[in-house]
Design an enzyme around this catalytic site. Structure first.
Site, PDB file in Angstrom:
ATOM      1  N   ARG A   1       2.544 -11.529   5.846  1.00 42.07           N
ATOM      2  CA  ARG A   1       4.175 -11.595   6.010  1.00 42.07           C
ATOM      3  C   ARG A   1       4.636 -11.282   7.380  1.00 42.07           C
ATOM      4  O   ARG A   1       5.639 -11.173   7.505  1.00 42.07           O
ATOM      5  CB  ARG A   1       4.663 -10.811   4.926  1.00 42.07           C
ATOM      6  CG  ARG A   1       4.090 -11.289   3.581  1.00 42.07           C
ATOM      7  CD  ARG A   1       4.717 -10.808   2.357  1.00 42.07           C
ATOM      8  NE  ARG A   1       6.263 -10.977   2.159  1.00 42.07           N
ATOM      9  CZ  ARG A   1       7.013 -10.508   1.051  1.00 42.07           C
ATOM     10  NH1 ARG A   1       6.421  -9.940   0.157  1.00 42.07           N
ATOM     11  NH2 ARG A   1       8.149 -10.780   1.087  1.00 42.07           N
TER      12      ARG A   1
ATOM     13  N   PRO B   1       0.847  -1.302  -0.151  1.00 46.11           N
ATOM     14  CA  PRO B   1      -0.091   0.053  -0.064  1.00 46.11           C
ATOM     15  C   PRO B   1       0.782   1.227   0.075  1.00 46.11           C
ATOM     16  O   PRO B   1       1.781   1.480   0.762  1.00 46.11           O
ATOM     17  CB  PRO B   1      -0.917  -0.168   1.278  1.00 46.11           C
ATOM     18  CG  PRO B   1      -0.042  -1.072   2.339  1.00 46.11           C
ATOM     19  CD  PRO B   1       0.613  -1.979   1.135  1.00 46.11           C
ATOM     20  N   GLU B   2       0.546   2.289  -0.821  1.00 42.64           N
ATOM     21  CA  GLU B   2       0.976   3.421  -0.812  1.00 42.64           C
ATOM     22  C   GLU B   2       0.363   4.458  -0.271  1.00 42.64           C
ATOM     23  O   GLU B   2      -0.768   4.267   0.396  1.00 42.64           O
ATOM     24  CB  GLU B   2       1.610   3.733  -2.290  1.00 42.64           C
ATOM     25  CG  GLU B   2       2.522   2.552  -2.927  1.00 42.64           C
ATOM     26  CD  GLU B   2       2.909   2.841  -4.423  1.00 42.64           C
ATOM     27  OE1 GLU B   2       3.045   4.203  -4.803  1.00 42.64           O
ATOM     28  OE2 GLU B   2       3.013   2.015  -5.322  1.00 42.64           O
TER      29      GLU B   2
ATOM     30  N   HIS C   1      -3.436 -15.511  10.287  1.00 40.11           N
ATOM     31  CA  HIS C   1      -2.790 -14.374   9.767  1.00 40.11           C
ATOM     32  C   HIS C   1      -3.218 -13.277  10.492  1.00 40.11           C
ATOM     33  O   HIS C   1      -2.714 -12.016  10.495  1.00 40.11           O
ATOM     34  CB  HIS C   1      -2.725 -14.068   8.397  1.00 40.11           C
ATOM     35  CG  HIS C   1      -2.072 -15.468   7.582  1.00 40.11           C
ATOM     36  ND1 HIS C   1      -0.788 -15.708   7.802  1.00 40.11           N
ATOM     37  CD2 HIS C   1      -2.482 -16.123   6.504  1.00 40.11           C
ATOM     38  CE1 HIS C   1      -0.489 -16.789   6.935  1.00 40.11           C
ATOM     39  NE2 HIS C   1      -1.591 -17.000   6.196  1.00 40.11           N
TER      40      HIS C   1
END
Length: 268
Positions: A110, A2-3, A91
């Site tokens: 991750r 995400p930016e 997760h």
């Protein structure tokens, strides 16, 4: 990953859904995600209310009663608002139990995301050595000219440098340079004052358009709050094969370990 537009979209969606909600309890299933003492983190957030929703670069900043909860999504962090009876997958690493019976769940496949409690009066002007926000008046052509003086950095690396300007990542760096007609590997020292002004103008324009479109939904990052980004339909070079302007082939070059998409005909 995400930016800025994706982070802004997540922030405003959460603001709409949980502003004024009080935290009843906190579960942490992956301690490394929390910066600082885990028990202090949990104890401090109990009975705190989500008051303000802010962003600095790619950092989510939740203003609580007497602290700020900082959250960085990193590569694949996502927030979900779910019911307690909904299944919890392996997760989902942090769960905030809210006073309306819902749960704010943080999922990170991750495990790169990080959270931290900060003082309410934290100065974010140079937080983590971040440069100006793209929409700040201080991010202008004169600033760009002064910053790149005597630098030989490739333009793509410059835009990804968070100390230059905060929030730009791989997708939007490619799109900004395409709009400016500049190749990603071109040296900073080889651009004109007009190029510097164009970088500022197109950065603001493209990021604004991306926020309006709800960000970009791509293979490696999708929102989880019922928001699907649409900006990928407006990308001219990033992950594209044909240039929409000249209809030539889009090339890919690796700069600083990052894939950079560009049109060799339209970008010089």
């Amino acid at each position: 990953m995400p930016e800025l537009p994706e982070v802004e979209t997540v922030l405003r969606t959460l603001e709409h859904q949980i502003q004024g909600r009080r935290i009843i309890d906190v579960d942490v299933f992956y301690p490394k995600m929390i910066q600082g003492d885990i028990q202090e983190f949990k104890n401090h957030l109990k009975s705190q209310t989500f008051r303000q929703f802010m962003r600095r670069g790619k950092y989510l900043l939740f203003g609580m009663d007497d602290c700020i909860l900082m959250s960085h999504l990193r590569m694949e962090g996502r927030y979900y608002i779910q019911d307690p009876q909904d299944s919890i997958n392996r997760h989902m690493h942090v769960i905030f139990h809210l006073d309306n019976g819902k749960q704010l769940r943080y999922m990170d496949t991750r495990k790169f995301g990080r959270m931290q409690i900060l003082p309410l009066d934290t100065d974010f002007s140079h937080f983590h050595n971040l440069g100006p926000e793209p929409f700040d008046e201080s991010f202008n052509a004169d600033y760009v000219h002064t910053y790149i003086k005597r630098k030989k950095t490739p333009l793509k690396s410059l835009l990804l440098d968070q100390s230059f300007v905060a929030g730009i990542g791989n997708i939007y760096a490619d799109e900004i340079l395409a709009a400016c007609g500049l190749r990603p590997g071109r040296s900073c020292k080889r651009i004109t004052r007009n190029d510097e002004a164009n970088i500022v103008m197109h950065t603001k324009r493209i990021l604004k358009a991306a926020i309006a479109a709800g960000g970009t939904t791509i293979r490696t990052y999708t929102s989880s709050l019922g928001v699907t980004g649409r900006f990928q339909t407006e990308c001219t070079v990033h992950m594209q094969k044909i240039c929409p302007r000249c209809h030539g082939e889009i090339h890919v070059k690796y700069i600083g370990g990052r894939s950079s998409y560009y049109c060799p005909h339209c970008q010089k």
